[in-house]
Design a protein around this motif. Structure first.
Motif, PDB file in Angstrom:
ATOM      1  N   PHE A 306       0.814  -1.216   0.000  1.00  0.00           N
ATOM      2  CA  PHE A 306       0.000   0.000   0.000  1.00  0.00           C
ATOM      3  C   PHE A 306       0.849   1.268   0.000  1.00  0.00           C
ATOM      4  O   PHE A 306       0.442   2.290  -0.548  1.00  0.00           O
ATOM      5  CB  PHE A 306      -0.959  -0.006   1.191  1.00  0.00           C
ATOM      6  CG  PHE A 306      -2.061  -1.013   1.056  1.00  0.00           C
ATOM      7  CD1 PHE A 306      -3.122  -0.797   0.199  1.00  0.00           C
ATOM      8  CD2 PHE A 306      -2.031  -2.204   1.775  1.00  0.00           C
ATOM      9  CE1 PHE A 306      -4.135  -1.738   0.057  1.00  0.00           C
ATOM     10  CE2 PHE A 306      -3.040  -3.145   1.646  1.00  0.00           C
ATOM     11  CZ  PHE A 306      -4.099  -2.912   0.782  1.00  0.00           C
ATOM     12  N   ALA A 307       2.036   1.198   0.596  1.00  0.00           N
ATOM     13  CA  ALA A 307       2.920   2.366   0.594  1.00  0.00           C
ATOM     14  C   ALA A 307       3.504   2.614  -0.797  1.00  0.00           C
ATOM     15  O   ALA A 307       3.695   3.773  -1.197  1.00  0.00           O
ATOM     16  CB  ALA A 307       4.050   2.163   1.603  1.00  0.00           C
ATOM     17  N   GLN A 308       3.796   1.555  -1.530  1.00  0.00           N
ATOM     18  CA  GLN A 308       4.414   1.702  -2.850  1.00  0.00           C
ATOM     19  C   GLN A 308       3.388   1.825  -3.977  1.00  0.00           C
ATOM     20  O   GLN A 308       3.754   2.017  -5.130  1.00  0.00           O
ATOM     21  CB  GLN A 308       5.333   0.504  -3.117  1.00  0.00           C
ATOM     22  CG  GLN A 308       6.548   0.465  -2.194  1.00  0.00           C
ATOM     23  CD  GLN A 308       7.503  -0.662  -2.523  1.00  0.00           C
ATOM     24  OE1 GLN A 308       7.228  -1.502  -3.386  1.00  0.00           O
ATOM     25  NE2 GLN A 308       8.644  -0.694  -1.833  1.00  0.00           N
ATOM     26  N   ASN A 309       2.137   1.708  -3.641  1.00  0.00           N
ATOM     27  CA  ASN A 309       1.067   1.873  -4.630  1.00  0.00           C
ATOM     28  C   ASN A 309       0.098   2.943  -4.129  1.00  0.00           C
ATOM     29  O   ASN A 309      -0.918   2.626  -3.492  1.00  0.00           O
ATOM     30  CB  ASN A 309       0.324   0.553  -4.849  1.00  0.00           C
ATOM     31  CG  ASN A 309       1.173  -0.500  -5.512  1.00  0.00           C
ATOM     32  OD1 ASN A 309       1.313  -0.535  -6.730  1.00  0.00           O
ATOM     33  ND2 ASN A 309       1.777  -1.366  -4.703  1.00  0.00           N
ATOM     34  N   PRO A 310       0.406   4.212  -4.410  1.00  0.00           N
ATOM     35  CA  PRO A 310      -0.402   5.324  -3.883  1.00  0.00           C
ATOM     36  C   PRO A 310      -1.881   5.231  -4.260  1.00  0.00           C
ATOM     37  O   PRO A 310      -2.738   5.743  -3.536  1.00  0.00           O
ATOM     38  CB  PRO A 310       0.248   6.559  -4.506  1.00  0.00           C
ATOM     39  CG  PRO A 310       1.630   6.120  -4.864  1.00  0.00           C
ATOM     40  CD  PRO A 310       1.528   4.682  -5.221  1.00  0.00           C
ATOM     41  N   ASP A 311      -2.175   4.613  -5.409  1.00  0.00           N
ATOM     42  CA  ASP A 311      -3.569   4.503  -5.830  1.00  0.00           C
ATOM     43  C   ASP A 311      -4.318   3.389  -5.108  1.00  0.00           C
ATOM     44  O   ASP A 311      -5.531   3.256  -5.263  1.00  0.00           O
ATOM     45  CB  ASP A 311      -3.634   4.256  -7.341  1.00  0.00           C
ATOM     46  CG  ASP A 311      -3.093   5.433  -8.135  1.00  0.00           C
ATOM     47  OD1 ASP A 311      -3.134   6.558  -7.602  1.00  0.00           O
ATOM     48  OD2 ASP A 311      -2.615   5.208  -9.258  1.00  0.00           O
ATOM     49  N   ALA A 312      -3.586   2.572  -4.379  1.00  0.00           N
ATOM     50  CA  ALA A 312      -4.203   1.460  -3.650  1.00  0.00           C
ATOM     51  C   ALA A 312      -4.677   1.960  -2.291  1.00  0.00           C
ATOM     52  O   ALA A 312      -3.892   2.095  -1.352  1.00  0.00           O
ATOM     53  CB  ALA A 312      -3.204   0.325  -3.479  1.00  0.00           C
ATOM     54  N   ASN A 313      -5.945   2.229  -2.203  1.00  0.00           N
ATOM     55  CA  ASN A 313      -6.491   2.801  -0.975  1.00  0.00           C
ATOM     56  C   ASN A 313      -6.933   1.717   0.004  1.00  0.00           C
ATOM     57  O   ASN A 313      -7.451   0.672  -0.395  1.00  0.00           O
ATOM     58  CB  ASN A 313      -7.694   3.700  -1.294  1.00  0.00           C
ATOM     59  CG  ASN A 313      -7.297   4.900  -2.123  1.00  0.00           C
ATOM     60  OD1 ASN A 313      -6.250   5.500  -1.883  1.00  0.00           O
ATOM     61  ND2 ASN A 313      -8.119   5.239  -3.106  1.00  0.00           N
ATOM     62  N   ILE A 314      -6.718   1.978   1.284  1.00  0.00           N
ATOM     63  CA  ILE A 314      -7.210   1.100   2.348  1.00  0.00           C
ATOM     64  C   ILE A 314      -8.554   1.643   2.809  1.00  0.00           C
ATOM     65  O   ILE A 314      -8.668   2.817   3.181  1.00  0.00           O
ATOM     66  CB  ILE A 314      -6.215   1.033   3.520  1.00  0.00           C
ATOM     67  CG1 ILE A 314      -4.877   0.455   3.037  1.00  0.00           C
ATOM     68  CG2 ILE A 314      -6.780   0.180   4.642  1.00  0.00           C
ATOM     69  CD1 ILE A 314      -3.801   0.442   4.097  1.00  0.00           C
ATOM     70  N   THR A 315      -9.567   0.799   2.790  1.00  0.00           N
ATOM     71  CA  THR A 315     -10.921   1.252   3.116  1.00  0.00           C
ATOM     72  C   THR A 315     -11.043   1.664   4.580  1.00  0.00           C
ATOM     73  O   THR A 315     -11.570   2.733   4.897  1.00  0.00           O
ATOM     74  CB  THR A 315     -11.940   0.142   2.811  1.00  0.00           C
ATOM     75  OG1 THR A 315     -11.799  -0.261   1.449  1.00  0.00           O
ATOM     76  CG2 THR A 315     -13.354   0.630   3.054  1.00  0.00           C
ATOM     77  N   ASP A 316     -10.564   0.817   5.468  1.00  0.00           N
ATOM     78  CA  ASP A 316     -10.674   1.064   6.913  1.00  0.00           C
ATOM     79  C   ASP A 316      -9.381   1.716   7.401  1.00  0.00           C
ATOM     80  O   ASP A 316      -8.372   1.052   7.587  1.00  0.00           O
ATOM     81  CB  ASP A 316     -10.920  -0.246   7.650  1.00  0.00           C
ATOM     82  CG  ASP A 316     -10.973  -0.084   9.166  1.00  0.00           C
ATOM     83  OD1 ASP A 316     -11.050   1.066   9.631  1.00  0.00           O
ATOM     84  OD2 ASP A 316     -10.924  -1.106   9.870  1.00  0.00           O
ATOM     85  N   THR A 317      -9.398   3.016   7.610  1.00  0.00           N
ATOM     86  CA  THR A 317      -8.203   3.722   8.083  1.00  0.00           C
ATOM     87  C   THR A 317      -8.247   4.000   9.581  1.00  0.00           C
ATOM     88  O   THR A 317      -7.473   4.805  10.093  1.00  0.00           O
ATOM     89  CB  THR A 317      -8.049   5.050   7.313  1.00  0.00           C
ATOM     90  OG1 THR A 317      -9.254   5.815   7.452  1.00  0.00           O
ATOM     91  CG2 THR A 317      -7.782   4.802   5.841  1.00  0.00           C
ATOM     92  N   ARG A 318      -9.135   3.297  10.272  1.00  0.00           N
ATOM     93  CA  ARG A 318      -9.191   3.423  11.735  1.00  0.00           C
ATOM     94  C   ARG A 318      -8.464   2.250  12.375  1.00  0.00           C
ATOM     95  O   ARG A 318      -7.483   2.421  13.091  1.00  0.00           O
ATOM     96  CB  ARG A 318     -10.651   3.476  12.209  1.00  0.00           C
ATOM     97  CG  ARG A 318     -10.814   3.600  13.718  1.00  0.00           C
ATOM     98  CD  ARG A 318     -12.283   3.745  14.083  1.00  0.00           C
ATOM     99  NE  ARG A 318     -13.050   2.576  13.700  1.00  0.00           N
ATOM    100  CZ  ARG A 318     -13.257   1.538  14.508  1.00  0.00           C
ATOM    101  NH1 ARG A 318     -12.733   1.525  15.726  1.00  0.00           N
ATOM    102  NH2 ARG A 318     -13.988   0.505  14.105  1.00  0.00           N
ATOM    103  N   ALA A 319      -8.909   1.030  12.118  1.00  0.00           N
ATOM    104  CA  ALA A 319      -8.258  -0.160  12.664  1.00  0.00           C
ATOM    105  C   ALA A 319      -7.512  -0.947  11.585  1.00  0.00           C
ATOM    106  O   ALA A 319      -6.857  -1.932  11.891  1.00  0.00           O
ATOM    107  CB  ALA A 319      -9.295  -1.066  13.330  1.00  0.00           C
ATOM    108  N   TYR A 320      -7.641  -0.523  10.314  1.00  0.00           N
ATOM    109  CA  TYR A 320      -6.975  -1.179   9.183  1.00  0.00           C
ATOM    110  C   TYR A 320      -7.350  -2.663   9.092  1.00  0.00           C
ATOM    111  O   TYR A 320      -6.534  -3.493   8.715  1.00  0.00           O
ATOM    112  CB  TYR A 320      -5.455  -0.995   9.266  1.00  0.00           C
ATOM    113  CG  TYR A 320      -5.049   0.440   9.075  1.00  0.00           C
ATOM    114  CD1 TYR A 320      -4.747   0.943   7.812  1.00  0.00           C
ATOM    115  CD2 TYR A 320      -5.018   1.325  10.155  1.00  0.00           C
ATOM    116  CE1 TYR A 320      -4.406   2.279   7.626  1.00  0.00           C
ATOM    117  CE2 TYR A 320      -4.685   2.661   9.978  1.00  0.00           C
ATOM    118  CZ  TYR A 320      -4.384   3.131   8.709  1.00  0.00           C
ATOM    119  OH  TYR A 320      -4.062   4.464   8.530  1.00  0.00           O
TER     120      TYR A 320
END
Length: 524
Positions: A306-320
């Protein structure tokens, strides 16, 4: 077609299979005992996969990867503790409980086993155990509802409440119509889906990286996920840095919870014979270890992906807790991704169905049949159990509408409650003949109260509540048992019969269990 259309096709196929298994089970369910315990006819593969799938729930594919992604390998102590606990549960509880529960008045629920084992004529032991099951499983089922809503948001970008309702609705449907047999066989299918998905997703994510070897160092010094201050997470790969001894003990303590989980130990009671616990252990622990490795690598690889793919968004940014879902959605064709994403549905639904059925059995078998003097017909008992499944689902859904905790937090609270209240009592029931009803009741209440009080206090930030709950419950149980009346000769004879039966079957797996049980019962 759009991605969502492919996802829906995959999920509809999966849900239809679950409902068909439920219908098949319905055709084979004629008696109340069939609905509640499948006539004690589970083969070891189904029992092992069912126990594993109902145990791990959404925590395995969502809660654990999220915790490992955010914090690092210090969270692995939970996985270590769980693996040890699961092995010990299959080794020491499964064969003895299978033989003892049948000898002791053919007990089909955990509360009924406690009452029959200790000849508690007051019915207090059975009622208190049933109430504990109802309280803690309501929280546990609610965690499944939360996971269903998060799943829907991540997969479809849809509404949390709609997703929760759909996942819960299908789960309730096949549990409602098929009972324990449907729950067990759907769990076996779901466990298989989880197994292959936890292998395929991290492997494909690994080969999608520009430099796959980065996974062993990236998180230590680079920003990712919640770590955005320019230094990354320097202690990511350390299992001891930044974590106290109390936290390690608490995480390992998750393994103690296995001894007291009603939805897991009921699989032991449903085995065809005690001897099959050995094969079940081999299958179940192998499945568990491989799945935990897959979940761990999902988290490690995600720190880079996810760090190397900026377009790859994580849906849950609270608990991941959505990283497994997000990886699957990005790496595969939508139909394949949809089939893989059903692994999360499988995890969620397998646990919810087991918990709904066990809670319903406690309400009907351990409360209604206790307070109602008139005997009820087999059909009436089955219909009441089905109605209870629906009512419980509605209550749990109401609690999950506005979740105030993570999936792991909700699971942790219920896991500790069961482990503290029931774990010491189950072990003592099987291995300590001096246990009596007074000791069991006192220990059970102590474990539940300490677990709840500790878990709701700031002390839970230092030490997981299952440690003090389990320890104090054991102490109180032993002290009260020794200070009160010894068990009767009838109880002691039955204890020896159950022990001898388990030993006879273990030493000779070809022995006929029914014949051995009948012979030993006559001798005693």
């Amino acid at each position: 077609m759009s991605d969502n259309t492919w996802f829906i096709i995959a999920i509809v196929i999966y849900m239809l299979v679950m409902v068909l298994i439920g219908y098949w089970s319905y055709r084979k369910t004629e008696k109340y005992d069939d609905y509640m315990l499948a006539g004690r006819g589970l083969n070891p593969f189904v029992a092992a996969m069912s126990a594993g799938a109902s145990d791990m729930s959404g925590w395995l594919l969502m809660g654990l990867p999220g915790a490992l992604f955010v914090t690092g390998m210090s969270e692995l102590w939970i996985a270590v503790g769980l693996t040890i606990g699961a092995w010990a549960n299959w080794m020491w509880v499964a064969p003895r409980l299978r033989s003892y529960s049948e000898i002791s008045a053919n007990s089909i629920t955990l509360p009924s086993f406690f009452e029959n084992r200790l000849r508690d004529k007051s019915r207090a032991l059975r009622i208190i155990a049933a109430l504990i099951i109802i309280v803690f499983f309501t929280f546990y089922i609610s965690s499944g509802m939360v996971a269903g809503g998060v799943y829907w948001e991540s997969t479809f970008g849809g509404d949390y409440l709609l997703g929760m309702a759909i996942v819960a609705g299908v789960t309730v449907l096949y549990t409602f119509i098929g009972g324990f047999l449907a729950v067990s066989y759907t769990d076996a299918v779901q466990g298989t889906i989880m197994f292959f998905s936890l292998i395929i997703v991290p492997v494909m994510a690994y080969f999608a990286l520009a430099n796959p070897m980065d996974i062993w160092s990236f998180a230590n010094s680079n920003d990712y996920g919640p770590h955005t201050d320019g230094i990354g997470n320097p202690t990511y790969f350390s299992m001891i840095s930044g974590i106290s001894a109390a936290a390690i003990i608490g995480n390992l303590g998750w393994g103690l919870g296995y001894f007291g989980q009603p939805h897991i130990v009921v699989r032991f009671m449903a085995l065809r014979t005690p001897a099959e616990a050995k094969q079940g252990r081999r299958i179940g622990i192998s499945w568990m270890i491989i799945c935990l490795i897959g979940a761990t690598f999902t988290a490690i690889i995600s720190t880079v992906f996810f760090a190397q793919n900026p377009d790859a968004n994580i849906t849950d940014t609270r608990a991941y807790e959505s990283i497994f879902l997000d990886l699957a959605r990005m790496l595969f064709h939508p139909l394949i991704a949809g089939l893989i994403l059903t692994a999360v549905l499988a995890a969620i639904m397998s646990t919810m169905s087991s918990q709904l059925l066990v809670t319903a059995s406690s309400l009907i078998e351990d409360l209604l049949k206790v307070v109602k003097k008139d005997s009820l017909s087999e059909r009436t008992l089955i219909m009441l159990s089905r109605a209870t499944v629906i009512i419980l689902a509605i209550i749990a859904a109401a609690m999950a509408i506005n979740p105030s905790d993570s999936i792991l937090g909700l699971v942790g609270f219920a896991w500790a409650g069961f482990g503290s209240a029931f774990g010491p009592i189950i072990l003592a029931s099987l291995y300590w003949k001096r246990l009596n009803a007074a000791g069991a009741i006192s220990g059970m209440i102590t474990g539940a109260i300490v677990s709840i009080a500790w878990g709701m206090s700031p002390l839970s930030d230092t030490l997981y509540e299952i440690i003090p709950g389990f320890a104090l419950a054991t102490i109180v149980m032993v002290v009260v048992s020794l200070l009160t009346k010894e068990p009767s000769e009838e109880i002691l004879n039955e204890f020896e019969t159950a022990k001898d039966l388990a030993a006879a079957v273990e030493s000779n797996e070809d022995v006929d269990f029914a014949d051995a049980a009948q012979k030993l019962s006559k001798e005693s």
